[in-house]
Design an enzyme around this catalytic site. Structure first.
Site, PDB file in Angstrom:
ATOM      1  N   GLU A 195       5.269   1.294  -4.905  1.00 16.68           N
ATOM      2  CA  GLU A 195       5.374   1.787  -6.283  1.00 16.68           C
ATOM      3  C   GLU A 195       5.992   0.931  -7.133  1.00 16.68           C
ATOM      4  O   GLU A 195       6.833   1.283  -7.976  1.00 16.68           O
ATOM      5  CB  GLU A 195       5.967   3.285  -6.236  1.00 16.68           C
ATOM      6  CG  GLU A 195       5.145   4.338  -5.353  1.00 16.68           C
ATOM      7  CD  GLU A 195       5.502   5.708  -5.557  1.00 16.68           C
ATOM      8  OE1 GLU A 195       6.662   6.103  -6.136  1.00 16.68           O
ATOM      9  OE2 GLU A 195       4.904   6.525  -5.260  1.00 16.68           O
ATOM     10  N   GLU A 264      -0.634   8.221  -0.623  1.00 13.72           N
ATOM     11  CA  GLU A 264       0.192   9.591  -0.521  1.00 13.72           C
ATOM     12  C   GLU A 264      -0.532  10.655  -1.404  1.00 13.72           C
ATOM     13  O   GLU A 264      -0.432  10.581  -2.909  1.00 13.72           O
ATOM     14  CB  GLU A 264       1.512   9.385  -1.463  1.00 13.72           C
ATOM     15  CG  GLU A 264       2.451   8.344  -0.808  1.00 13.72           C
ATOM     16  CD  GLU A 264       3.848   8.118  -1.181  1.00 13.72           C
ATOM     17  OE1 GLU A 264       4.098   8.976  -2.419  1.00 13.72           O
ATOM     18  OE2 GLU A 264       4.757   7.472  -1.064  1.00 13.72           O
TER      19      GLU A 264
END
Ligand SMILES: *[C@@H]1O[C@H](CO)[C@@H](O)[C@H](O)[C@H]1NC(C)=O
Length: 863
Positions: A195, A264
């Protein structure tokens, strides 16, 4: 503690790694062996041994459960229709000090990978090594912050050197055990960084250089399987950029030749002490997954599939709870959460029925109405699969597709693996719901004894030091303990007016986080806490000073180090001031630049009071002799025998305040019974999901129960140790077991006038005319009572059902006859089965709540 870490020179393992790889290639060349497997990718999907695949994956983080639980969790995941198990790698547990590695017990990554392999599943290894994950310091070891010249996650040589060293360590460990798919092992995918996108953009060229370096560094390790970067738009080739979020159908990879991977798919959300529990309705999760697949996505990982427990001091923060349940399909304790698990299992099966069409073709999208679309996949070999979507969050829709009518509930997708028959609709939950409860067990806590931290001599020991001014907490503790004492003295003149009946002086303490307890002359005079959003806080309170010397001792408490945010490693913790007294005759007295004495940790920690081996190093006081139960900073201990059975166990901390728990020397984690603030007014599955939408548990402790792994217990005399910061009543602490107490089902009848009903039923012909209610208790349990049964138009949800205007009076009789005393039962839904039609021309449902109880406790009517 507080000692300087030396930067280790870890060249040796790197050199060995290179030699090893060379040796491996040489052996391969010599034997003329081909590499056993291969994983590549194209625009459609990952390609495993030449095969495109639609893959379902689930996150299970190995340190968040015990090795004894792993196989069960992984087999349940397989049974739930998963192909892949994903985990992060947690640097700080593997390398607690530089070059000192730990891969034992819960940290046995190799064993975890081998269990995945044995189960016949693939693995996705997200090395990071920054992992975020609501894990202490985002997975970075705290010593990393003290490497000279370091700056985290940027184009910084010391950081890159350490990151590469750890990444190589993990890759070489996996290679040495033949765990990559290219070596015949389970790992088909690896992740580098995590991320990083937002930060990369913020840093511009520097960020881009770092990402480019990280990609190259990873790819050069030659694992034989692809690398991914999640939430990183500019992931350089051949690294695949992937999506994380509640929905990922708007995501497109950065090159047309990369597959759409959702790393995710958030199955729920984490909790923080003082906040509510977040649930994500499975209908919305299934809808999001189907949206991703119909757009051409081919890999979905549920984050989390099993969330588990933040044992010890591994919770990130601040204020992440010890439970990391995440509303995942397998709950914190490893039990199947229904209907989430079962509904997703049916979703996976339905999508797999479409797999050939999905991997061989691109969707043709047609509009069916304003908010309705069809995505159709047709291959040259004649496969056809269709997804009919209704994006309208409010209304159901009746659409026409291939000359047939289909009813689509609001915010749902129907899956047609043959472009004709609906086998699944994301909003229609056919599987049973189970209700789980914490039940008492017949084991008592015996011989409670207590020991108070001795506040008169905190700074006597050798582990204290004195300096001028206020110090940053982590710089002093190096996170060896949550606790740091800040102690100073104030000399109060006997002429102060407050001593003669005036107003007491006020102490003001500004903290950068996370909590503080204020002791004046050995008495707790107040506490204050930050929040996850706002770590900084100010304590302000009247304090009771006497003429002469007074001792002000501030116990600053860290509650999990930050795991996310730009350069979170530079965020301060502890009391940086100002600390001041107001209301004295001189006015304000700034204490910030006085002499302060520091002590890391508690006396009980110094003596390892949590450990069975050193428990006798202090004089414990019998609980019956303690008058003042609410004494702060107190250690409590008791013994208990392991309860019979194999249900998961927890310790019920109702009645306690805040602190830590150990069983037989193993840390269960931090506890805090802070009450949850939130808005728990219920929620609909329909419409865009965000965590605040579906909150539970308002007005109750965010976390009351703390998981006690069965494998940590002996048959008898288990030692429970509690350290309580605030004060509480340990006699109320008990061990409980987690059990499925009731199961519910709610299924619609076949209605002859709704012509297209059959295309919405499940494929089997038996169910074509005769849908059934299926109920099933856990192993060793059977149905002991029918709590609710109604064939008609019942209302409410599992646990709160009520009869509606239409109700067949025979409902209870039929269900009791078919189900009582059985572990599982099924009841056909038809008018004839219930005597007569209770309300003709109304679409009816059969709704049941059955109580499950251990089979041995069944009443005698069975015989
Ligand atoms: C904590 O230590 C770091 C590294 O030694 C240093 O850069 C920083 O200034 C210190 N923080 C405070 C508030 O003293």
């Amino acid at each position: 503690m507080g000692s300087n870490w030396v930067v280790c020179n870890c060249k040796l393992p790197v050199v060995l790694g290179v030699l090893w790889v060379l040796g491996f290639l040489w052996v391969l060349g010599f034997l003329g062996l081909a590499v056993q497997g291969s994983v590549t990718y194209d625009r459609k999907s990952l390609v495993i041994d030449g095969q495109r695949r639609i893959l379902f994956s689930g996150s299970i983080h190995y340190p968040r459960s015990t090795p004894e639980m792993w196989e069960d969790l992984i087999m349940k995941a397989k049974d739930g229709g998963l192909d892949v198990i994903e985990t992060y790698v947690f640097w700080n547990v593997h390398e607690p000090s530089p070059c000192n590695y730990n891969f034992e017990g819960r940290y046995d990554l190799v064993r975890f990978m081998k269990i995945i392999h044995k189960a016949g599943l693939y693995a996705h290894l997200r090395i990071g090594p920054y992992v975020c994950a609501e894990w202490n310091f985002g997975g970075f070891p705290v010593w990393l912050k003290y490497v000279p010249g370091i700056s985290f996650r940027t184009d910084n040589e010391p950081f890159k050197r350490e990151m590469q060293r750890f990444t190589e360590k993990i890759v070489n460990l996996m290679k040495s055990e033949n765990l990559f798919q290219s070596q015949g092992g389970p790992i088909i995918l690896s992740q580098i960084e995590n991320e990083y996108g937002a930060q990369s953009k913020l840093l511009g060229t520097v960020g881009h250089n770092y990402v480019t370096w990280a990609a190259k560094m990873a790819v050069e390790m030659g694992t034989g399987v692809p690398w991914i970067m999640c939430k990183e738009e500019d992931a350089p080739d051949p690294v695949i950029n992937t999506c994380n979020g509640f929905y990922c159908d708007a995501f497109t990879p950065n090159q047309p030749y990369k597959p759409s991977i959702w790393t995710e798919a958030w199955s729920g959300w984490f909790t923080e002490f003082g906040g509510p529990i977040h649930e994500r309705p499975v209908q919305d999760l299934a809808f999001a997954v189907a949206r991703f697949i119909q757009k051409g996505g081919s890999f979905i990982n549920y984050y989390m599939y099993h969330g588990g427990t933040n044992f010890g001091r591994t919770a990130g923060g601040p204020f992440i709870t010890t439970s990391y349940d995440y509303d995942a399909p397998l709950d914190e304790y490893g039990l199947i959460r229904q209907p989430k698990y079962g509904h997703l299992k049916e979703l996976h099966r339905s999508i797999k029925m479409c797999e050939r069409a999905l991997i061989l073709s691109d969707p043709i999208i047609t509009s069916l109405a304003n908010y309705q679309q069809a995505h159709v996949f047709t291959s040259e070999s004649g496969d056809c699969a269709a997804f009919l979507a209704n994006y309208d969050a409010k209304s159901a829709a009746r659409v026409m597709f291939n000359n047939m009518h289909y009813n689509l509930p609001p915010w749902s997708i129907s899956i047609l693996p043959d472009c004709r028959n609906v086998v699944f609709n994301t909003a229609k939950v056919g599987v049973q719901t189970s209700q789980m409860q914490m039940l008492p067990v017949n084991t008592d806590m015996v011989s409670w004894e207590s020991y108070n931290e001795d506040l008169t001599s905190i700074d006597d020991g050798s582990s204290t030091f004195t300096t001028t001014g206020l110090l940053e907490q982590i710089n002093v503790t190096k996170d060896a303990s949550d606790y740091l004492w800040y102690i100073t003295s104030v000399d109060i003149g006997s002429s102060e007016s407050f001593l003669r009946g005036g107003e007491l002086p006020t102490l003001i303490v500004q903290s950068t986080g996370h909590a503080v307890h204020i002791f004046v002359n050995g008495q707790l005079s107040g506490s204050a806490f930050g929040t996850r959003e706002n770590r900084r806080f100010t304590y302000r309170g009247k304090i009771n000073l006497q003429a002469g010397m007074n001792r002000i001792a501030l116990l600053s408490v860290a509650v999990g180090l930050p795991n996310v945010g730009g350069h979170f490693e530079t965020w301060n913790t502890g009391i940086l001031g100002p600390v001041a007294l107001r209301g004295l005759d001189v006015g304000k007295w700034d204490l910030s630049w006085q002499k302060w004495t520091y002590k890391v940790g508690l006396k009980g920690e110094d003596m390892s009071l949590n450990s069975p081996n050193s428990i006798s190093s202090v004089d414990w006081m019998q609980a019956s002799l303690i008058v003042q139960k609410q004494q702060p900073l107190t250690w409590h201990k008791a013994y208990f025998n392991a309860p019979d059975g194999d249900e998961p166990l927890a310790v019920d901390m109702d009645g306690m305040g805040k602190g830590q728990i150990w069983i037989n020397g193993q840390s269960i984690g931090r506890y805090w019974t802070a009450y949850a603030y939130g808005n728990c007014n219920g929620c609909s599955y329909s419409g865009t999901f965000r965590p605040p939408k579906c909150q539970l548990g308002c007005g109750q402790p965010t976390q009351r129960w703390y998981h006690v792994p069965r494998s940590w217990l002996k048959p008898t005399d288990n030692l429970l140790v509690i350290f309580e910061e605030l004060g509480g009543d340990p006699s109320r602490i008990s061990i409980v077991k987690r059990s499925v107490t009731s199961v519910c089902a709610d299924v619609s009848e076949y209605h002859p006038t709704l012509k297209n009903w059959h295309i919405e039923s499940y494929g089997k012909s038996e169910q074509f005319h005769n849908p059934k209610v299926h109920l099933k208790c856990s192993l060793g349990q059977s149905i002991s009572a029918i709590k609710f049964a109604s064939f008609g138009t019942p209302l409410g949800t599992c646990g709160t059902y009520q009869q509606g205007t239409c109700h067949a009076p025979s409902s209870y009789d039929i269900l009791e006859k078919k189900c009582l005393g059985r572990e599982r039962c099924s009841v056909t839904i038809s008018n004839t089965n219930f005597g007569a039609d209770p309300c003709p021309n109304v679409l009816k449902r059969l709704t049941v709540e059955a109580v499950c109880a251990p089979t041995s406790y069944q009443p005698s009517w069975r015989g």
